[in-house]
Motif scaffolding. Structure first.
Motif, PDB file in Angstrom:
ATOM      1  N   THR A  42     119.906  86.742  43.642  1.00  0.00           N
ATOM      2  CA  THR A  42     120.520  87.808  42.849  1.00  0.00           C
ATOM      3  C   THR A  42     119.838  89.153  43.071  1.00  0.00           C
ATOM      4  O   THR A  42     120.500  90.191  43.166  1.00  0.00           O
ATOM      5  N   ALA A  43     118.516  89.157  43.131  1.00  0.00           N
ATOM      6  CA  ALA A  43     117.756  90.406  43.224  1.00  0.00           C
ATOM      7  C   ALA A  43     118.022  91.166  44.519  1.00  0.00           C
ATOM      8  O   ALA A  43     117.780  92.371  44.602  1.00  0.00           O
ATOM      9  N   SER A  45     121.129  91.052  45.852  1.00  0.00           N
ATOM     10  CA  SER A  45     122.605  91.072  45.848  1.00  0.00           C
ATOM     11  C   SER A  45     123.186  89.982  46.748  1.00  0.00           C
ATOM     12  O   SER A  45     124.146  90.203  47.489  1.00  0.00           O
ATOM     13  N   VAL A  88     113.652  81.529  43.307  1.00  0.00           N
ATOM     14  CA  VAL A  88     114.259  82.845  43.111  1.00  0.00           C
ATOM     15  C   VAL A  88     113.667  83.841  44.112  1.00  0.00           C
ATOM     16  O   VAL A  88     112.443  83.972  44.227  1.00  0.00           O
ATOM     17  N   THR A  93     114.196  93.515  40.428  1.00  0.00           N
ATOM     18  CA  THR A  93     113.982  92.631  39.271  1.00  0.00           C
ATOM     19  C   THR A  93     114.900  92.976  38.105  1.00  0.00           C
ATOM     20  O   THR A  93     115.522  92.095  37.493  1.00  0.00           O
ATOM     21  N   MET A  96     118.522  92.013  38.676  1.00  0.00           N
ATOM     22  CA  MET A  96     118.666  90.559  38.587  1.00  0.00           C
ATOM     23  C   MET A  96     118.711  90.089  37.134  1.00  0.00           C
ATOM     24  O   MET A  96     119.599  89.316  36.742  1.00  0.00           O
ATOM     25  N   TRP A 100     121.747  88.198  35.048  1.00  0.00           N
ATOM     26  CA  TRP A 100     121.525  86.903  34.399  1.00  0.00           C
ATOM     27  C   TRP A 100     121.862  86.959  32.915  1.00  0.00           C
ATOM     28  O   TRP A 100     122.466  86.044  32.369  1.00  0.00           O
ATOM     29  N   CYS A 128     109.728  87.748  36.867  1.00  0.00           N
ATOM     30  CA  CYS A 128     110.824  87.625  35.898  1.00  0.00           C
ATOM     31  C   CYS A 128     110.553  86.619  34.788  1.00  0.00           C
ATOM     32  O   CYS A 128     111.143  86.708  33.709  1.00  0.00           O
TER      33      CYS A 128
END
Length: 202
Positions: A42-43, A45, A88, A93, A96, A100, A128
């Protein structure tokens, strides 16, 4: 249920082949059969090149990845609970964590952790898990924001970077009763049941 979090400051599969810290992670969960390990990018993309590196690094296990689109799946909790390890990746950060929280995936990770799924991450994926994060807002500024609060305090990865170290040290003076961890790029921390049990230097 034993709970494990491995915070990785640098190295790992994205920077080196057969990285020791990745081998260490697998040993935490080692069983006779290959491990079910999923990557969350996610961080970055969901950067495909990053995901491809993950698959190459863990090809002898049972690798998979979970994209932002997958967060909306009705059975996402069951998918994550069935894993041995969540890994992850690094990147932004704050972005992300916002994704979430919007999708409820933060709670999916919390629930899986309580059921014994091992959590690991590099850089953004390391900081995180903590109560508070202090990281880049943009190229010139840093700011404080909430983490997932699975671990108390705050973590600064890449502490060997001069600009980051100066910014974090300045912020740290305002954190009187907080536990602060700093890691250079060859340093990593293993927490078991929310207690620090090992510092791994690679």
């Amino acid at each position: 249920m034993e709970r494990n979090i491995l915070t990785i400051s640098g190295g790992g599969f994205s920077e080196e082949d057969n990285a020791y810290i990745d081998e260490y992670l697998l040993k935490i969960a080692r069983k006779q059969e290959p491990l079910k390990i999923a990557f969350i990018a996610t961080a970055s993309s969901d950067a495909q090149s990053y995901i491809d590196k993950f698959y190459e690094a863990f090809k002898t296990e049972l690798p998979s990845h979970i994209t932002m689109r997958d967060f909306e799946l009705p059975n996402i909790q069951e998918v994550v609970n069935a894993l041995d390890i969540v890994y992850v990746g690094g990147g932004n950060t704050q972005y992300m964590l916002e994704i979430w929280q919007k999708t409820g995936f933060d709670n999916v990770l919390r629930n899986a952790y309580q059921k014994g799924v091992i959590l690991a991450g590099i850089s953004a994926g390391a900081m995180c898990w903590f109560e508070t994060c202090y990281s880049e807002k943009n190229e010139e500024e840093y700011e404080e924001f909430k983490g997932l609060d699975m671990l108390k305090g705050s973590l600064c990865p890449h502490y060997n970077d001069t600009e980051r170290r100066i910014a974090f040290n300045s912020w740290a003076t305002t954190q009187k009763n907080s536990t602060l961890y700093t890691l250079e790029d060859n340093e990593n921390l293993h927490f078991k049941n929310e207690k620090l049990i090992a510092k791994i230097i690679t």
